[in-house]
Design an enzyme around this catalytic site. Structure first.
Site, PDB file in Angstrom:
ATOM      1  N   CYS A   2       0.816  -1.199   0.000  1.00 17.43           N
ATOM      2  CA  CYS A   2       0.000   0.000   0.000  1.00 17.43           C
ATOM      3  C   CYS A   2       0.854   1.255   0.000  1.00 17.43           C
ATOM      4  O   CYS A   2       2.078   1.209   0.064  1.00 17.43           O
ATOM      5  CB  CYS A   2      -0.908   0.015   1.238  1.00 17.43           C
ATOM      6  SG  CYS A   2      -1.904  -1.480   1.411  1.00 17.43           S
ATOM      7  N   LEU A  51      -3.427  -1.950  -1.938  1.00 15.02           N
ATOM      8  CA  LEU A  51      -3.251  -3.087  -2.825  1.00 15.02           C
ATOM      9  C   LEU A  51      -3.685  -4.303  -2.009  1.00 15.02           C
ATOM     10  O   LEU A  51      -3.014  -4.693  -1.051  1.00 15.02           O
ATOM     11  CB  LEU A  51      -1.793  -3.226  -3.269  1.00 15.02           C
ATOM     12  CG  LEU A  51      -1.461  -4.417  -4.171  1.00 15.02           C
ATOM     13  CD1 LEU A  51      -2.208  -4.329  -5.496  1.00 15.02           C
ATOM     14  CD2 LEU A  51       0.039  -4.505  -4.429  1.00 15.02           C
ATOM     15  N   ILE A  53      -4.123  -7.763  -0.549  1.00 18.56           N
ATOM     16  CA  ILE A  53      -3.338  -8.997  -0.541  1.00 18.56           C
ATOM     17  C   ILE A  53      -3.944 -10.030   0.406  1.00 18.56           C
ATOM     18  O   ILE A  53      -4.149 -11.181   0.041  1.00 18.56           O
ATOM     19  CB  ILE A  53      -1.870  -8.710  -0.121  1.00 18.56           C
ATOM     20  CG1 ILE A  53      -1.236  -7.678  -1.046  1.00 18.56           C
ATOM     21  CG2 ILE A  53      -1.065 -10.002  -0.081  1.00 18.56           C
ATOM     22  CD1 ILE A  53      -1.060  -8.118  -2.476  1.00 18.56           C
ATOM     23  N   GLY A  76       2.434  -2.594   4.203  1.00 19.88           N
ATOM     24  CA  GLY A  76       3.301  -3.734   4.436  1.00 19.88           C
ATOM     25  C   GLY A  76       2.561  -5.008   4.739  1.00 19.88           C
ATOM     26  O   GLY A  76       1.364  -5.143   4.486  1.00 19.88           O
ATOM     27  N   ASP A 100      -4.089  -8.482   8.718  1.00 20.42           N
ATOM     28  CA  ASP A 100      -3.001  -8.195   9.649  1.00 20.42           C
ATOM     29  C   ASP A 100      -3.021  -6.768  10.181  1.00 20.42           C
ATOM     30  O   ASP A 100      -2.397  -6.479  11.199  1.00 20.42           O
ATOM     31  CB  ASP A 100      -1.642  -8.490   9.005  1.00 20.42           C
ATOM     32  CG  ASP A 100      -1.423  -7.756   7.688  1.00 20.42           C
ATOM     33  OD1 ASP A 100      -2.373  -7.160   7.158  1.00 20.42           O
ATOM     34  OD2 ASP A 100      -0.288  -7.802   7.170  1.00 20.42           O
TER      35      ASP A 100
END
Length: 628
Positions: A2, A51, A53, A76, A100
């Protein structure tokens, strides 16, 4: 992966315009094409580009806690988030997402800044705590993910993943820093303790910054650093097994993804090691991709194909033309600051290729720094042994004189038949290594810089940071000190910057399993003979991988990405090189006559100045784009 951006007013809670935060976040939209978010409160604003994930449908950002006291914008991956989640749930935390990011909110609530010690990942994040009236900025141990910040004239502190995010704020002064120009000309990149825009700082790897309401902005605090002063004990076999276990776990932990995942494969030791452990952990064919060159001497596709066949990967390759300089302006836009590591062109192309099939790609970055894989470590080791045989004064007179007046020393051992090596032997080890990792020497830069630039530098010399790092290193040996300095400067400033910017430019997340901090700490503790033996760098790693990889992969000469910039400046880009002498931007710092001579001598074949010309081209275009 990101992009983050934000603004905080430590003195007084001034109103924050959400459109300003959005503009800063949108400047790094390429880092997160899947979603965007802005959150503001009195005196603070956070922006995010996502982004997706993990937890693709959930975990929007900026993310707030259930009680509204905490808000985070995070770039991250936390690889051990599942274990941390379970630990926090045992402490009473209630999670509402499966990703996360939320671990950071509950981790801060229970452990405060100490939660950083528990995180295994690559990250840069900004967390606002309304109760403590503070913003907490943090960057991962090795500096995989970037974070820039600057104090503004209205008392605000702006921060963003990339420099372009800060440049989107109208109060950021756009003034170049001559010291960063010196640093860039020395190394080919602007180190993490400098910035081409005066007043902008980069949060260093393994550092955090706590900005509290009503207090001045403090200096960042170091929360982790690599330590080369300890030594592991045990037999070579036992250490080999420990290394294999650490590499296996590092790769496995980075294969967690809710989107397609693959890896880069060059056919070298590092990328082949990653492929071997990915294949071991995966029930499906691993997706691999390789970039080749249309020059046989620089093409590694055959080695990559050999590894791909060995592990039955789903392999793709693409050939890059030797004249692939059309990417120059794309790279200038991606890096913001001037960046002259020409392998960035090939790295961009392999990221572009990977992104056609996957959203996450594992990389082999970091093993050379951790396990002493570069040839320069071998040379430094040999030179230090010779330095130890003679008193410094005698050594300086003997080797300094030989280096100046004797260009070919046939009587010397093979590794010492070089003018630069003889000159290095006459110097202090730290000073010699600081020069060895550079692109241009202080003497060469002195010929290029104008008299005004030399006065403005006021004694600042790029090599001094390396000398300080080596002399202050927690280390036992010269190789320890060289590796430590590379972890401070070369790794975050060049290698990780290159991978981050090129991968993010195409919306690809790159993960570096060989930079798992547990693996790095283990490697730093190895006796030097386990890292470098018989002229072989990464000795223990190569021994450990003999069970997985053939010897012609493990023990062939390291090739790496090679870009023929020297040929370009004698061919298609010769006129561009000659035009540098007329650049109004470069005339601010350099002597046009010196540049003209440099370009003419190179074009005529009288001298080799390809790398320096490439630096000047990238500097000129970066400065034009940033400062007009």
């Amino acid at each position: 992966m990101c992009g983050i951006a934000g603004l905080y007013y430590p003195a007084t809670p001034k109103p924050v315009d959400p459109h300003r935060i959005r503009a800063m976040a949108d400047a790094v939209a390429h880092r997160g094409p899947d979603g965007a978010g802005v959150w503001t409160a009195p005196g603070v604003g956070l922006g995010h580009r996502r982004l997706s994930i993990i937890d693709v449908a959930g975990s929007p950002q900026p993310m707030g806690s259930a009680d509204g006291a905490l808000t985070v914008s995070f770039n991250g991956e936390i690889y051990n988030f599942a274990a941390l989640r379970a630990e926090l749930q045992a402490l009473g935390a209630v999670f509402v997402t499966s990703g996360d990011t939320e671990v950071l909110l509950h981790g801060w609530a229970h452990w405060g800044p100490a939660m950083l010690d528990r995180l295994n990942g690559m990250f840069a994040f900004a967390l606002h705590d309304a109760r403590r009236q503070c913003v907490f900025l943090a960057r991962d141990r090795l500096g995989v993910k970037p974070l820039h910040y600057a104090e503004l004239s209205d008392g605000g502190v702006a921060f963003a993943s990339e420099l372009k995010g800060l440049l989107a704020h109208p109060l950021l002064r756009r003034e170049p820093d001559i010291r960063a120009v010196e640093d860039y000309m020395a190394y080919g990149y602007v180190p993490d303790d400098a910035c081409i825009v005066s007043g902008v700082r980069k949060l260093a790897a393994g550092h955090s910054l706590l900005i509290e309401r009503g207090k001045a902005v403090p200096a960042p605090s170091r929360w982790w650093g690599v330590d080369f002063s300890r030594r592991a004990t045990g037999s070579a076999k036992a250490l080999e097994e420990e290394l294999v276990a650490l590499m296996r776990e590092a790769v496995r932990s980075r294969m967690v993804s809710d989107v397609p995942l693959g890896t880069f494969l060059s056919g070298g030791v590092d990328s082949s090691t990653v492929v071997a452990f990915m294949a071991e952990a995966s029930s499906k064919a691993v997706k691999t991709c390789t970039i080749g060159f249309d020059e046989a001497g620089h093409d590694e596709r055959g080695y990559a194909a050999q590894v791909a066949a060995r592990f039955a990967t789903d392999h793709r390759e693409r050939v890059v033309a030797a004249d692939d300089f059309a990417l120059i302006d794309t790279l200038v836009a991606a890096f913001d600051e001037p960046f002259a590591d020409a392998s960035a062109l090939a790295t961009y192309r392999v990221c572009e290729l990977a992104r056609e099939d996957v959203t996450v790609a594992l990389s082999g970055d970091g093993a050379d720094e951790a396990m002493a894989g570069y040839r320069r470590y071998k040379f430094q080791h040999a030179e230090e042994r010779i330095r130890g045989l003679l008193p410094p004064g005698m050594r300086a007179r003997l080797f300094g004189t030989l280096g100046r007046f004797y260009p070919k020393a046939d009587w010397a051992p093979q590794s010492l038949r070089a003018k630069t090596t003889l000159l290095a032997l006459g110097e202090d080890g730290a000073e010699a290594y600081a020069r060895a990792v550079g692109v241009t020497t202080p003497e060469q830069r002195a010929l290029l810089f104008s008299d005004g630039a030399k006065r403005a530098l006021n004694g600042h010399r790029a090599e001094d940071r390396y000398v300080r790092s080596m002399r202050d290193a927690p280390a036992r040996d010269a190789i320890d000190r060289a590796q430590y300095a590379d972890f401070q400067h070369w790794l975050p400033g060049d290698i990780l910057t290159k991978t981050d910017r090129t991968s993010m430019a195409v919306g690809l997340e790159a993960r570096e399993p060989l930079l798992d901090y547990r693996l790095v700490e283990f490697a730093a503790s190895l006796p030097v003979s386990m890292r470098l033996r018989g002229g072989q760098g990464k000795w223990l790693m190569k021994k450990a991988m003999e069970r997985y990889l053939p010897s012609d992969i493990l023990y062939r000469r390291k090739m790496g990405f090679v870009t023929p910039v020297s040929a370009w400046f004698r061919g298609a880009l010769a006129d561009d090189a000659a035009g540098l002498a007329k650049s109004r931007v470069l005339a601010n710092w350099f002597d046009p006559r010196a540049i003209a001579t440099l370009a003419a001598d190179h074009r005529a074949g009288r001298a080799e100045h390809g790398r320096t010309l490439w630096q000047l081209v990238m500097l000129e275009r970066s400065m034009q784009r940033m400062f007009g």
